[in-house]
Every structure is written in C-alpha cells, then in structure tokens.
Enzyme design. Sequence first.
Site, PDB file in Angstrom:
ATOM      1  N   CYS A  26       1.055  -1.384   0.027  1.00 15.60           N
ATOM      2  CA  CYS A  26      -0.333  -0.187  -0.170  1.00 15.60           C
ATOM      3  C   CYS A  26       0.964   1.717  -0.359  1.00 15.60           C
ATOM      4  CB  CYS A  26      -0.804   0.024   1.413  1.00 15.60           C
ATOM      5  SG  CYS A  26      -1.558   1.741   1.567  1.00 15.60           S
ATOM      6  N   CYS A  84       0.123   3.491   3.454  1.00 15.01           N
ATOM      7  CA  CYS A  84       1.334   2.562   4.672  1.00 15.01           C
ATOM      8  C   CYS A  84       3.031   2.907   3.979  1.00 15.01           C
ATOM      9  CB  CYS A  84       0.803   1.679   4.533  1.00 15.01           C
ATOM     10  SG  CYS A  84      -1.039   0.474   4.990  1.00 15.01           S
ATOM     11  N   ASP A 120      -0.647  16.334  -2.541  1.00  7.87           N
ATOM     12  CA  ASP A 120      -1.687  15.711  -3.539  1.00  7.87           C
ATOM     13  C   ASP A 120       0.110  15.810  -4.444  1.00  7.87           C
ATOM     14  OD1 ASP A 120      -4.187  13.894  -4.641  1.00  7.87           O
ATOM     15  OD2 ASP A 120      -2.437  14.417  -5.886  1.00  7.87           O
ATOM     16  N   ASN A 173     -13.293  10.138  -2.799  1.00  8.25           N
ATOM     17  CA  ASN A 173     -13.798   8.982  -3.377  1.00  8.25           C
ATOM     18  C   ASN A 173     -13.188   7.588  -2.707  1.00  8.25           C
ATOM     19  OD1 ASN A 173     -13.702  10.707  -5.188  1.00  8.25           O
ATOM     20  ND2 ASN A 173     -11.528  10.566  -5.810  1.00  8.25           N
ATOM     21  N   GLY A 179     -13.774   7.166  -9.197  1.00 10.30           N
ATOM     22  CA  GLY A 179     -12.340   7.299  -9.047  1.00 10.30           C
ATOM     23  C   GLY A 179     -10.873   7.757  -7.986  1.00 10.30           C
ATOM     24  N   THR A 234      -8.295   5.639  -6.733  1.00 10.73           N
ATOM     25  CA  THR A 234      -6.871   4.869  -6.763  1.00 10.73           C
ATOM     26  C   THR A 234      -6.363   4.267  -5.959  1.00 10.73           C
ATOM     27  OG1 THR A 234      -6.037   6.823  -6.612  1.00 10.73           O
ATOM     28  CG2 THR A 234      -7.548   5.848  -8.805  1.00 10.73           C
ATOM     29  N   HIS A 245      -5.994   2.683   0.661  1.00  9.00           N
ATOM     30  CA  HIS A 245      -5.936   3.194   1.865  1.00  9.00           C
ATOM     31  C   HIS A 245      -6.758   4.789   2.058  1.00  9.00           C
ATOM     32  CE1 HIS A 245      -2.974   3.652   5.186  1.00  9.00           C
ATOM     33  NE2 HIS A 245      -3.752   4.603   5.538  1.00  9.00           N
ATOM     34  N   HIS A 272      -8.682   7.932   2.273  1.00  8.60           N
ATOM     35  CA  HIS A 272      -8.002   9.784   2.216  1.00  8.60           C
ATOM     36  C   HIS A 272      -8.953  10.469   1.961  1.00  8.60           C
ATOM     37  CE1 HIS A 272      -7.491   7.640  -1.702  1.00  8.60           C
ATOM     38  NE2 HIS A 272      -7.650   8.796  -2.393  1.00  8.60           N
TER      39      HIS A 272
END
Length: 117
Positions: free
Chosen positions: A9, A12, A35, A90, A96, A98, A101, A103
């Site tokens: 991940c 992670c 981002d 999302n 959307g 992707t 995990h 967020h």
Amino acid sequence: MAGEAQEDCLFCKIVAKHIPATIVRETDTTVAFRDINPQAPTHVLVIPKVHYADAAELAAAEPAIAADVLREARSVADEDKLDSYRIVFNTGSGAGQTVWHTHAHVLGGRGLEWPPG
Ligand code: 5GP
Ligand code: ZN
C-alpha cells in the site's frame, strides 16, 4: 488484517516514511501531505495511520480515528487560511478512487464548482 499496515500500500509506505511526501501535519493517528498531482492551490490528503480501504470501513472499525481525519482536514484548511474548502472521499473505482487506503482530499484556494464532474 484490516487496520494493519499493508506491504503493497502506497499510503502505508508514506505513513512509515518509506517513500517521501510533503507532510504538512502529523498526529498520533493521522498524516496530512500534499497531493502529488494537485487539482487546486490547496490539495492535501489526510489519511489515518491505520489501513482501511475507504472512509466507511474506517468509520465502522475506528470511529474516533475517522473523526480525527475530519478534524485534521479542518486544521489543514485553517493553516492554508481557507474560508471555504471541500472534503472529498472518492469511494470505489467508479468515483475515481485509485488508492485503497482511506484518504480525505482537502481542496481549496480557488472557486469550486458544483456538481463535481
Ligand atoms: P483517489 O484517486 O484514490 O481518490 O486519490 C488518490 C490521490 O493520491 C490522487 O489525487 C493522486 O494524485 C495521489 N497520489 C498518488 N500517488 C501519490 C504519491 O506517491 N504521493 C502523493 N503525495 N500523492 C499521490
Ligand atoms: Zn495502507
């Protein structure tokens, strides 16, 4: 097991500092970082340190940490002096998502249209 760090991940790995990110805030339970592909002047991701696939899974298993994520989203907006901002989770590939995990996207610093695309 749900909640435990997943080797494959991306987020992670950011929590573990195994890959770099521009971290703007960190608490015992959350990390907030910019981002890599910003969609607004402020585009920060707030994540729990524990691994759950989406916001609903986190809220069901760890409601206090889900609340921490929302509080941190507000703190990010305050630090960037945003009067208005948008928090987006999302959920599902059709919406959307992707990275699997949880967020919160915190978006602001420009006019945001509604409805979103
Ligand atoms: P999603 O599409 O799952 O809602 O959001 C995932 C977000 O993670 C995207 O906005 C994407 O730009 C961001 N992202 C993907 N890889 C990385 C990375 O390695 N570092 C950072 N900081 N953001 C990333
Ligand atoms: Zn994870």
